[in-house]
Scaffold this motif. Structure first.
Motif, PDB file in Angstrom:
ATOM      1  N   GLY A 359       0.811  -1.217   0.000  1.00 45.72           N
ATOM      2  CA  GLY A 359       0.000   0.000   0.000  1.00 45.72           C
ATOM      3  C   GLY A 359       0.841   1.261   0.000  1.00 45.72           C
ATOM      4  O   GLY A 359       0.609   2.185  -0.798  1.00 45.72           O
ATOM      5  N   ARG A 360       1.827   1.318   0.876  1.00 50.70           N
ATOM      6  CA  ARG A 360       2.653   2.528   0.944  1.00 50.70           C
ATOM      7  C   ARG A 360       3.513   2.730  -0.297  1.00 50.70           C
ATOM      8  O   ARG A 360       3.591   3.859  -0.797  1.00 50.70           O
ATOM      9  N   PRO A 361       4.192   1.708  -0.834  1.00 53.35           N
ATOM     10  CA  PRO A 361       4.906   1.939  -2.104  1.00 53.35           C
ATOM     11  C   PRO A 361       3.993   2.376  -3.233  1.00 53.35           C
ATOM     12  O   PRO A 361       4.385   3.198  -4.069  1.00 53.35           O
ATOM     13  N   LEU A 362       2.760   1.860  -3.266  1.00 53.27           N
ATOM     14  CA  LEU A 362       1.821   2.300  -4.300  1.00 53.27           C
ATOM     15  C   LEU A 362       1.477   3.780  -4.132  1.00 53.27           C
ATOM     16  O   LEU A 362       1.406   4.527  -5.120  1.00 53.27           O
ATOM     17  N   GLY A 363       1.272   4.217  -2.906  1.00 53.04           N
ATOM     18  CA  GLY A 363       0.985   5.633  -2.677  1.00 53.04           C
ATOM     19  C   GLY A 363       2.140   6.531  -3.080  1.00 53.04           C
ATOM     20  O   GLY A 363       1.935   7.597  -3.677  1.00 53.04           O
ATOM     21  N   VAL A 364       3.369   6.104  -2.789  1.00 54.11           N
ATOM     22  CA  VAL A 364       4.539   6.906  -3.171  1.00 54.11           C
ATOM     23  C   VAL A 364       4.682   6.954  -4.689  1.00 54.11           C
ATOM     24  O   VAL A 364       5.013   8.001  -5.274  1.00 54.11           O
ATOM     25  N   VAL A 365       4.429   5.822  -5.363  1.00 51.91           N
ATOM     26  CA  VAL A 365       4.495   5.813  -6.827  1.00 51.91           C
ATOM     27  C   VAL A 365       3.440   6.736  -7.424  1.00 51.91           C
ATOM     28  O   VAL A 365       3.698   7.443  -8.414  1.00 51.91           O
ATOM     29  N   CYS A 366       2.251   6.779  -6.824  1.00 50.86           N
ATOM     30  CA  CYS A 366       1.215   7.708  -7.296  1.00 50.86           C
ATOM     31  C   CYS A 366       1.672   9.161  -7.149  1.00 50.86           C
ATOM     32  O   CYS A 366       1.453   9.982  -8.055  1.00 50.86           O
ATOM     33  N   ALA A 367       2.312   9.485  -6.030  1.00 47.66           N
ATOM     34  CA  ALA A 367       2.795  10.854  -5.836  1.00 47.66           C
ATOM     35  C   ALA A 367       3.869  11.204  -6.859  1.00 47.66           C
ATOM     36  O   ALA A 367       3.874  12.319  -7.419  1.00 47.66           O
ATOM     37  N   VAL A 368       4.781  10.272  -7.130  1.00 50.75           N
ATOM     38  CA  VAL A 368       5.842  10.541  -8.108  1.00 50.75           C
ATOM     39  C   VAL A 368       5.263  10.663  -9.516  1.00 50.75           C
ATOM     40  O   VAL A 368       5.688  11.526 -10.305  1.00 50.75           O
TER      41      VAL A 368
END
Length: 465
Positions: A359-368
């Motif tokens: 979940g957290r890596p997906l959120g960071v990828v969305c921000a990038v």
């Protein structure tokens, strides 16, 4: 020495992941040295140099995040049974993992220093001319303390983050469903049976018959007469709380404890942390607000965005990282809605179980990805030129976040390997498992894709005024 031996005996995939950490460390170290060179070349503008150094926090954070993900998937430093007997407990393995990460980061920092000196012309070859020449401080001596401090920043931060994330933790005890009973004054803990208010005040309320006599239909011949309370002597137990908080010490009236189940409680599995979803949404809204009030279009290729934009995007990435597990858990629940079949049910259950991992890596990828969309809109065909150092930083951040997401997916696959083997032994066709993986990927794309576009559009609005 043990870290070097484990590094040499690792598999090829582990070496590739550590090489990614070294490459990311080299790129981040080179950007830090360029910020130092810009400060040496432009002593009259310390604010611009400090802003360049502040923007290096984005690739630094991405590199540290990748190093933590790689350390978590390293099979050589995973605790196993029997290793504590030879001095390789969880604490020692954590130290080995932190040392291995520091070695990879130091290798990248050395490579960054050699590349920086080569481009300056201090080694063999001429110096580089052009737009990035002002960030190399050609012809000026580099201060050794500042250079060593900047080069040691990435290995130190990465190893400290790995040590913090892999620190030994006490296993979580399984939660019991006991209800709180009303006991005597000063007693604490959980009662064996639920009592109503005022129960303890009645005489003999805390006396219960023993299981042997409760199960017998009558009294045996020659038994002693009942006591004054109406309970048989020797067949009553006084249930009181006499423990110290570590267990349920229930003693009988005669001093003999009743039979209890002494099986130790198993550690409870780590649940998906979905309670921070509202906080993630709030932090995301705060980040977008900061970007709205501080974002201004750039007019020159060497213009660095303001510190407010950096703070806004940091809050946006933090908000999406906090909301990622909750959104992934919600996606798994939606997959199981409306009378699901075996495929959707399996995909949804796996998503709910892996929400805290991916979940957290997906959120960071969305921000990038949202930041990349905004940068593409700002630095388009009719906008300013995207400089080489900015391109290097963007590639570093995007590459580290995508590599972290893939590493987290590999970790989740290894975590459910036993479940996959059990399903295959029960006769589940491999095509069903592959289909469930495709369904999970499509569901996450359907949820996080529009979210990324929405965040990008909201961040672009103040720049298009």
């Amino acid at each position: 020495m043990l870290a070097l031996r484990l590094t040499r005996a690792a598999h090829l995939a582990v070496h590739l992941r550590r090489l990614l950490v070294a490459v990311a460390s080299a790129g981040t170290g080179f950007l830090l040295l360029c910020a130092l060179g810009h400060a040496l070349s432009h002593p009259d503008t310390p604010g611009a140099s400090a802003l360049r150094l502040a923007w290096c926090a984005a690739p630094l954070a991405a590199t540290v995040y990748l190093a933590v993900a790689v350390a978590r998937t390293d099979p050589g430093t995973r605790p196993r049974s029997g290793l504590s007997a030879i001095g390789l407990g969880p604490g020692r393995l954590m130290a080995v993992s932190a040392t291995t990460t520091a070695l990879a980061g130091a290798l990248g920092s050395v490579a960054a220093l050699l590349l920086f000196l080569h481009l300056r012309g201090d080694l063999a070859g001429p110096s580089v001319d052009g737009l990035a020449a002002g960030a190399l401080a050609v012809g000026q001596s580099l201060p050794a303390p500042a250079t060593l401090t900047l080069l040691a920043l990435v290995p130190a931060a990465a190893s400290a983050a790995v040590a913090w994330n892999l620190r030994p933790r006490e296993p979580r005890r399984a939660r019991t469903n006991d209800v709180r009973g009303y006991g005597r004054f000063g007693a604490y803990g959980w009662g064996k049976a639920r009592e109503t208010f005022g129960t303890y005040g009645r005489f003999g309320a805390r006396w219960t018959s023993s299981p042997a006599q409760a199960g017998s239909g009558g009294r045996a011949a020659g038994a002693e007469p009942d006591g004054p309370s109406g309970l048989p002597h020797g067949g009553a137990a006084l249930l009181t709380r006499a423990g110290d908080g570590g267990g349920d010490d229930v003693t009988a009236a005669g001093g003999t404890p009743p039979a209890q189940d002494t099986a130790p409680a198993l550690p409870a599995p780590r649940p998906a942390n979905t309670t921070v979803l509202p906080w993630g949404i709030a932090v995301l809204a705060a980040g977008l607000t900061v970007e709205t009030y501080t974002g201004h279009p750039a007019t020159a290729p060497d213009t660095t965005p303001s510190a407010g934009v950096l703070i806004g995007w940091a809050l946006t990435a933090l908000g999406l990282a906090l909301a990622g597990p909750g959104l992934t858990h919600l996606c798994g629940r939606l997959l199981q809605a409306a009378r699901p079949g075996a495929l959707r049910l399996l995909a949804g259950r796996v998503l709910m179980d892996e929400a805290h991992r991916i979940g957290r890596p997906l959120g960071v990828v969305c921000a990038v990805a949202a930041a990349g969309y905004v940068a593409g809109t700002l630095y388009g065909a009719d906008g300013p030129e995207f400089g080489p150092l900015s391109t290097l930083g963007a590639v570093l951040v995007a590459g580290c976040t995508v590599a972290t997401l893939l590493t987290a997916a590999v970790e989740a696959k290894h975590a459910r390997a036993d479940t996959t083997d059990a399903l295959l032994r029960l006769g589940a066709p491999p095509a069903t498992l592959r289909g469930a993986a495709v369904v999970r990927a499509l569901a996450l794309l359907a949820l996080f894709g529009p979210l990324t576009l929405a965040v990008a559009q909201l961040a672009t609005l103040p720049l298009s005024r």
